[in-house]
Design a protein around this motif. Structure first.
Motif, PDB file in Angstrom:
ATOM      1  N   ASN A 425       0.850  -1.203   0.000  1.00 31.69           N
ATOM      2  CA  ASN A 425       0.000   0.000   0.000  1.00 31.69           C
ATOM      3  C   ASN A 425       0.880   1.246   0.000  1.00 31.69           C
ATOM      4  O   ASN A 425       0.973   1.968   0.996  1.00 31.69           O
ATOM      5  CB  ASN A 425      -0.931   0.001   1.216  1.00 31.69           C
ATOM      6  N   ASN A 426       1.525   1.495  -1.136  1.00 30.17           N
ATOM      7  CA  ASN A 426       2.395   2.657  -1.240  1.00 30.17           C
ATOM      8  C   ASN A 426       2.412   3.154  -2.686  1.00 30.17           C
ATOM      9  O   ASN A 426       1.899   2.493  -3.595  1.00 30.17           O
ATOM     10  CB  ASN A 426       3.812   2.330  -0.763  1.00 30.17           C
ATOM     11  N   LYS A 427       2.994   4.323  -2.889  1.00 30.12           N
ATOM     12  CA  LYS A 427       2.938   4.980  -4.201  1.00 30.12           C
ATOM     13  C   LYS A 427       3.731   4.245  -5.276  1.00 30.12           C
ATOM     14  O   LYS A 427       3.544   4.496  -6.472  1.00 30.12           O
ATOM     15  CB  LYS A 427       3.444   6.413  -4.073  1.00 30.12           C
ATOM     16  N   TRP A 428       4.626   3.351  -4.885  1.00 29.00           N
ATOM     17  CA  TRP A 428       5.402   2.608  -5.879  1.00 29.00           C
ATOM     18  C   TRP A 428       4.615   1.431  -6.475  1.00 29.00           C
ATOM     19  O   TRP A 428       5.005   0.883  -7.472  1.00 29.00           O
ATOM     20  CB  TRP A 428       6.708   2.104  -5.260  1.00 29.00           C
ATOM     21  N   ASN A 429       3.535   1.069  -5.842  1.00 27.07           N
ATOM     22  CA  ASN A 429       2.680   0.003  -6.357  1.00 27.07           C
ATOM     23  C   ASN A 429       1.614   0.640  -7.255  1.00 27.07           C
ATOM     24  O   ASN A 429       0.697   1.297  -6.776  1.00 27.07           O
ATOM     25  CB  ASN A 429       2.020  -0.764  -5.200  1.00 27.07           C
ATOM     26  N   VAL A 430       1.728   0.435  -8.574  1.00 24.14           N
ATOM     27  CA  VAL A 430       0.807   1.095  -9.503  1.00 24.14           C
ATOM     28  C   VAL A 430      -0.639   0.649  -9.293  1.00 24.14           C
ATOM     29  O   VAL A 430      -1.581   1.392  -9.592  1.00 24.14           O
ATOM     30  CB  VAL A 430       1.216   0.836 -10.971  1.00 24.14           C
ATOM     31  N   TRP A 431      -0.856  -0.543  -8.771  1.00 27.13           N
ATOM     32  CA  TRP A 431      -2.225  -1.013  -8.535  1.00 27.13           C
ATOM     33  C   TRP A 431      -2.863  -0.297  -7.352  1.00 27.13           C
ATOM     34  O   TRP A 431      -4.080  -0.307  -7.199  1.00 27.13           O
ATOM     35  CB  TRP A 431      -2.236  -2.522  -8.296  1.00 27.13           C
ATOM     36  N   TYR A 432      -2.037   0.312  -6.514  1.00 28.33           N
ATOM     37  CA  TYR A 432      -2.555   0.996  -5.334  1.00 28.33           C
ATOM     38  C   TYR A 432      -3.078   2.390  -5.667  1.00 28.33           C
ATOM     39  O   TYR A 432      -3.848   2.965  -4.912  1.00 28.33           O
ATOM     40  CB  TYR A 432      -1.446   1.089  -4.277  1.00 28.33           C
ATOM     41  N   LYS A 433      -2.700   2.940  -6.826  1.00 31.10           N
ATOM     42  CA  LYS A 433      -3.131   4.283  -7.205  1.00 31.10           C
ATOM     43  C   LYS A 433      -4.643   4.288  -7.417  1.00 31.10           C
ATOM     44  O   LYS A 433      -5.168   3.547  -8.236  1.00 31.10           O
ATOM     45  CB  LYS A 433      -2.429   4.730  -8.485  1.00 31.10           C
ATOM     46  N   GLN A 434      -5.333   5.143  -6.678  1.00 33.59           N
ATOM     47  CA  GLN A 434      -6.790   5.301  -6.780  1.00 33.59           C
ATOM     48  C   GLN A 434      -7.560   4.022  -6.461  1.00 33.59           C
ATOM     49  O   GLN A 434      -8.697   3.858  -6.872  1.00 33.59           O
ATOM     50  CB  GLN A 434      -7.188   5.813  -8.167  1.00 33.59           C
ATOM     51  N   ARG A 435      -6.924   3.102  -5.763  1.00 34.92           N
ATOM     52  CA  ARG A 435      -7.607   1.865  -5.389  1.00 34.92           C
ATOM     53  C   ARG A 435      -7.278   1.530  -3.947  1.00 34.92           C
ATOM     54  O   ARG A 435      -6.253   1.948  -3.419  1.00 34.92           O
ATOM     55  CB  ARG A 435      -7.163   0.673  -6.243  1.00 34.92           C
TER      56      ARG A 435
END
Length: 459
Positions: A425-435
């Motif tokens: 759950n951090n900004k480096w995980n692209v799947w976490y953006k807006q999800r």
């Protein structure tokens, strides 16, 4: 170098209220399409007829194009052939020079967008005025259209109000749609009256008659063509259909699929020039014959440009049309554009969930999601995929081919998400953006089945 879809989409999604509105607006259009389709008991039969007519036409294309040319010339229409966008633009420029034309109006034509006609004419100090309301708005803003039917769908009325205030002198802050539309109407009426040349697209060209049909909701194609002394119609060669009776199929499919209307407000038939007028038609290849020769992708040439696939696509609705960096965006653009330039458009077939909704709504049954998947394979094989994507795909292939490794990786992933959630759950995980990342299950489906499946068998 053109920015790729992911980077351009990231700019669009930065404004979350706007993307939510964009998403909901396009889904509303999709719902209108569903209601219109469900109102016709013969809808699926129409789709099948449309698909088969297009299949037949593509298989006999040279014959129908020759027939169309012969009939059009007999009707008094000048027929030109262009190998690519550059030749298309030069032909139009030559007609302009021959007639010493000063004033040009143009109705919506995605082919001219594809060929970058406006930019070409501007480079030669020739002004062309787009007369479709949405096209005129984005032309004022020096933006390309973001949708092939709704060119300014990415803009709100407040944006349009500010644009018209700057270019038409309308009252600042007046966001009333009726007021803004009337301002555009008054502005464009003079352009029509003064024009020497009208440029239009072509929705359908009929081989049997040598005539063509242009569909609009604003009547701007008619206004231009009926006042100008010269009318140039621009068409990709796939717009040909064999007979006039086939229009009854496509006109019923087109508007319902595009906007949920029973038929477009104006379906204008152009058969021959009126007295004192010239009609020219420019038939363009621009990579279409190459696409025709690709067995896996030839079906894409059946497209009638309704944009139903745009309105249903979850990726397009939330990334916006400009993220596709091409004239034709959305799912259909993602299978057409790699054919034109595979390297420049290698990112587009990956801008999809492969959910199949695009194929389900296509009025001529193009297998869009299957072609997206096949384009991915071609792009990887040709070496045009990003290095990071190649590495990821190689790793996934290894992982999915080794069941024990797959199960171990799954167990490790669930443990990390449970114990150390900040690692995912951090900004480096692209799947976490807006999800929000899903809550990890306590066990895999396989482990659950091994325990519970045996119990059920014993019952």
């Amino acid at each position: 170098m053109t920015a790729k879809h992911a980077a351009l989409a990231e700019k669009f999604i930065a404004d979350e209220p706007r993307i939510n509105w964009h998403d909901e607006t396009l889904w509303f259009v999709r719902e209108k399409r569903d209601k219109a389709a469900h109102g016709l008991p013969e809808w699926e039969q129409l789709r099948e007829w449309g698909s088969q007519i297009k299949n037949h036409t593509l298989s006999n294309l040279s014959n129908y194009l020759k027939e169309f040319e012969e009939k059009a010339k007999a009707n008094g229409i000048f027929v030109h052939w262009a190998q690519d966008g550059a030749e298309h633009n030069k032909i139009i420029h030559q007609i302009i020079q021959k007639h010493k034309i000063q004033k040009i109006v143009k109705s919506k034509s995605m082919l001219t967008e594809e060929c970058h006609l406006n930019e070409y004419l501007q480079q030669h100090n020739i002004e062309v005025v787009d007369t479709d309301l949405g096209e005129r708005i984005v032309q004022f803003r020096k933006e390309p259209p973001s949708h092939i039917v709704l060119p300014a769908i990415h803009l709100k009325k407040e944006d349009v109000s500010e644009t018209f205030h700057q270019h038409l002198g309308t009252e600042k802050g007046n966001n009333d749609p009726q007021y803004l539309t009337e301002a555009a109407r008054q502005h464009l009426r003079n352009k029509f009256v003064e024009s020497d040349l009208a440029i239009t697209g072509v929705n359908f060209a009929v081989a049997e008659t040598g005539g063509f049909v242009v569909c609009t909701n604003e009547g701007n194609a008619d206004m231009g063509a009926h006042t100008a002394a010269v009318h140039i119609a621009c068409m990709g060669f796939e717009k040909i259909i064999p007979r006039a009776e086939h229009l009854g199929v496509f006109l019923r499919l087109l508007a319902r699929s595009a906007t949920g209307q029973p038929i477009t407000t104006y379906s204008s038939h152009f058969q021959k020039p009126r007295q004192g007028q010239e009609i020219h038609i420019v038939i363009v290849d621009n990579g279409r014959s190459k696409q025709l020769g690709r067995e896996d992708f030839r079906n894409s040439l059946k497209c009638i440009r309704c944009a139903a696939c745009f309105n249903t696509c979850p990726v397009y609705r939330r990334s916006g049309g400009h993220s596709y960096h091409t004239a034709v965006a959305g799912p259909i653009g993602s299978i057409l554009n790699p054919n034109l330039d595979m390297k420049a458009n290698a990112d587009l077939p990956f801008a999809s969930t492969l959910c199949g909704s695009c194929s389900n709504v296509c009025p001529v049954k193009i297998n869009i999601h299957e072609q997206l998947w096949k384009w991915r394979q071609v792009i990887i094989a040709e070496g045009y995929a990003d290095a990071s994507k190649k590495i990821a795909m190689t790793a996934m292939a290894f992982l999915f081919s080794k069941p024990k490794v797959y199960r171990l990786a799954g167990k490790m992933g669930r443990t990390i998400m449970q114990v150390f959630p900040f690692l995912t759950n951090n900004k480096w995980n692209v799947w976490y953006k807006q999800r929000e990342m899903p809550e990890p299950p306590k066990e895999s489906f396989r482990d659950w089945y091994l325990k519970n499946g045996k119990i059920n068998k014993n019952e």
